[in-house]
Design an enzyme around this catalytic site. Structure first.
Site, short mmCIF file in Angstrom:
data_model
loop_
_atom_site.label_atom_id
_atom_site.label_comp_id
_atom_site.label_asym_id
_atom_site.label_seq_id
_atom_site.Cartn_x
_atom_site.Cartn_y
_atom_site.Cartn_z
N CYS A 1 0.84 -1.22 -0.12
CA CYS A 1 -0.20 0.18 0.04
C CYS A 1 0.83 1.27 -0.05
O CYS A 1 0.42 2.44 0.12
CB CYS A 1 -0.99 -0.22 1.26
N HIS B 1 -2.82 8.04 5.79
CA HIS B 1 -3.06 6.70 5.13
C HIS B 1 -4.82 6.45 5.53
O HIS B 1 -5.38 6.20 4.79
CB HIS B 1 -2.17 5.61 5.75
N HIS C 1 -9.89 1.95 0.01
CA HIS C 1 -8.55 1.80 -0.15
C HIS C 1 -8.35 1.39 -1.57
O HIS C 1 -8.46 0.26 -1.83
CB HIS C 1 -7.89 0.88 1.03
#
Lengths: 186, 380
Positions: free
Chosen positions: B145, B274, B308
């Site tokens: 990620c 994030h 996400h």
């Protein structure tokens, strides 16, 4: 400038340390059994190794043999990077995961498999085992592009982001495998 | 070392196919996350942020490209238009950020339409780079990620060193049975749209997107201009699927990015975190932020808009940050209502006007990896 001081190659069930044969196993062994025999030979107590997927085991094995002779405690943990690459990402583990979810009537995804469908997990495993906290990067290229890996590491060193790094190639296709990694220091 | 400018960008997401469309939705607090029930595609209902695939296929009917390739093609095309960069030049390098690329090709019958090597990330990159007639071998980063932030950091480093003059950094991932089932097995999917930093957050929402930033050593004509001021990555060296309890890797990445930018915590106007809305990630970020004395700095997570988006996340969230800075307006954290991180954060709950000159982007991922980058507004 930086210098490569140590190199490990693992191919055809043989491990070469700085060009010298370090370990070899019966070519008839499966890849899985070769990894197991090679790790056993190192006599390192690390039960977590056996939970990893095969490509992470290959990377761990290469890193273990690489670092066994290298004194690096003079370098801060956050100044040691790991920059690896391969062509097939985690294809064997991807197929393994896919086979567990492709059918509605046999739908059994496993987190222990899925987490290994990212190529940088191998970097994470190496960082945990050897307490390395510096820069990470996993590159994908069709062939091993050593110049690309070295350039990336050298640029990080020129910017003072790392002082040393493990770099190289750890690949596993459905048919074959190859690990070629090195230790490079400013 | 050369100065590196952000000169063009695009976002392809559930909220539209341009940066402007997306930013307008962000300002209106409109989420792209929805409920889906698609028998045959996934065995149970799921919550995700999906692009308008019919619209995409209508825009690019060419069957030689996969879903993700079409998203990336459209994204690059739009971004380079705004940047005015020569993508056929050998002074332009392409960098790709993706976690799973064309992994949906494992599914029958899509796979029958493509050669088997199309599932490999280098092949996908080659197809796109060739389409644009760029002569350089593209670079592909697949680092969970943090891939997007890492790709921008890597591109900037190459330009700073003078290896290239321009970089097209494109990231993307699609929502697939492969990825949905994996995150489901981790019990990390929220049963409702995700709630970053909230006391009742209950996991992440997945999303599909592509995004592009164009970096250049030449500034664009229009003010305001944005430069890459610093960036770094670091590893927790703690756990492969759980973030560090001390925010170790994130702390180190921020520290090194500060060092490169030659700034301290006091100069950060805004943090784009994030913020996946998993209990552990958000707590970890609150700790790393506190360790840098940044707890009072307004922070947001955009995961409540797009979910996400994995390999796209670092890129589209950086694009959104650039537009926040351009408009001097910070976007709210959709999904957040009640503070609930282990260390307090100044979470943005409605669009707030503020002069934004120096901002921090964070990312963290499986494998214990963390990344940070700093964007600065400059006047020439």
């Amino acid at each position: 400038m930086s210098t490569i001081t140590n190199q490990i190659t693992i191919a055809n069930h043989k491990i070469f340390k700085n060009g010298v044969l370090f370990f070899e196993a019966d070519p008839a062994l499966s890849f899985k059994d070769f990894l197991k025999a090679s790790w056993k030979n190192l006599k390192v107590k690390y039960p977590k190794f056996y939970k990893m997927d095969e490509i992470s085991k290959l990377g761990m094995l290469a890193a273990e043999v690489l670092l066994m002779d290298i004194p690096y405690t003079d370098i801060a943990q956050e100044d040691i990077g790991v920059v690896l690459s391969n062509a097939h990402s985690t294809i064997a583990t991807d197929i393994n995961h896919w086979n567990s979810v492709s059918n509605d009537s046999a739908f059994f995804p496993s987190p222990a498999v899925f987490v290994y469908t990212l190529p940088n997990i191998m970097i994470g495993e190496i960082c945990i085992k050897h307490k390395l906290k510096g820069e990470n990067a996993f590159f994908i290229s069709q062939q091993y592009d050593e110049a690309l890996i070295k350039r990336h590491i050298n640029l990080l060193m020129a910017q003072n982001k790392i002082q040393a790094a493990i770099g190289g190639w750890v690949d596993r296709s459905e048919e074959d495998y190859l690990a070629e990694i090195f230790w490079i220091r400013k | 070392m050369k100065q590196v400018y952000f000169t063009g960008d695009n976002i392809i997401s559930s909220l539209g196919f341009s940066s402007q469309e997306n930013f307008t939705s962000l300002l209106q607090a409109k989420t792209g996350i929805a409920n889906f029930e698609i028998p045959g595609y996934y065995p149970e209902p799921f919550v995700a942020s999906m692009i308008d695939r019919n619209k995409l296929h209508a825009l690019i009917p060419d069957k030689r490209f996969t879903l993700l390739e079409k998203m990336m093609l459209l994204s690059v095309e739009d971004a380079v238009k705004s940047a005015g960069v020569d993508i056929k030049s050998d002074k332009t390098i392409f960098l790709f950020s993706t976690t799973k690329g064309n992994i949906d090709l494992l599914e029958e019958p899509i796979s029958a339409q493509f050669e088997t090597d199309r599932v490999y990330l280098w092949k996908m990159a080659e197809v796109i780079t060739k389409h644009f007639g760029n002569p350089n071998r593209p670079m592909v980063i697949s680092n969970a990620c943090i891939s997007g932030v890492l790709a921008i950091n890597t591109a900037a480093m190459l330009l700073q060193n003078g290896d290239y003059e321009h970089a097209v950094v494109v990231g993307g991932d699609v929502v697939s049975r492969f990825v949905l089932s994996g995150f489901m097995s981790f019990h990390s999917l929220s049963p409702e749209p995700c709630k970053p930093f909230d006391a009742h957050r209950n996991g992440l929402s997945l999303g599909e997107a592509a995004g592009t930033v164009v970096l250049s050593v030449y500034p664009n004509k229009q003010e305001p201009r944005f430069i890459f001021a610093g960036g770094a990555s670091a590893n927790d060296a703690n756990h492969i699927s759980g973030p560090s309890r001390t925010g170790e890797g994130s702390y180190i990445a921020i520290e090194k990015a500060f060092k490169e930018a030659g700034i301290g915590s006091g100069e950060i106007d805004h943090i784009s975190a994030h913020g996946t809305a998993t209990p552990y990630n958000d707590d970890m970020e609150s700790i790393a932020i506190k360790r840098h004395a940044l707890s009072r700095v307004p922070v947001n997570s955009l995961k409540g808009f797009w979910g996400h988006t994995l390999g796209a996340a670092g890129i589209i969230e950086t694009v959104a940050l650039l537009h926040e800075m351009k408009n001097n307006t910070m976007i709210q954290t959709v999904g957040f209502s009640e503070p609930g991180t282990v260390e307090p954060l100044n979470v943005i709950t409605k669009p707030v006007e503020k002069e934004l000159n120096t901002c921090l982007k964070l990312a963290s991922g499986f494998g214990g990896c963390n990344a940070a980058l700093i964007v600065k507004k400059v006047t020439l």
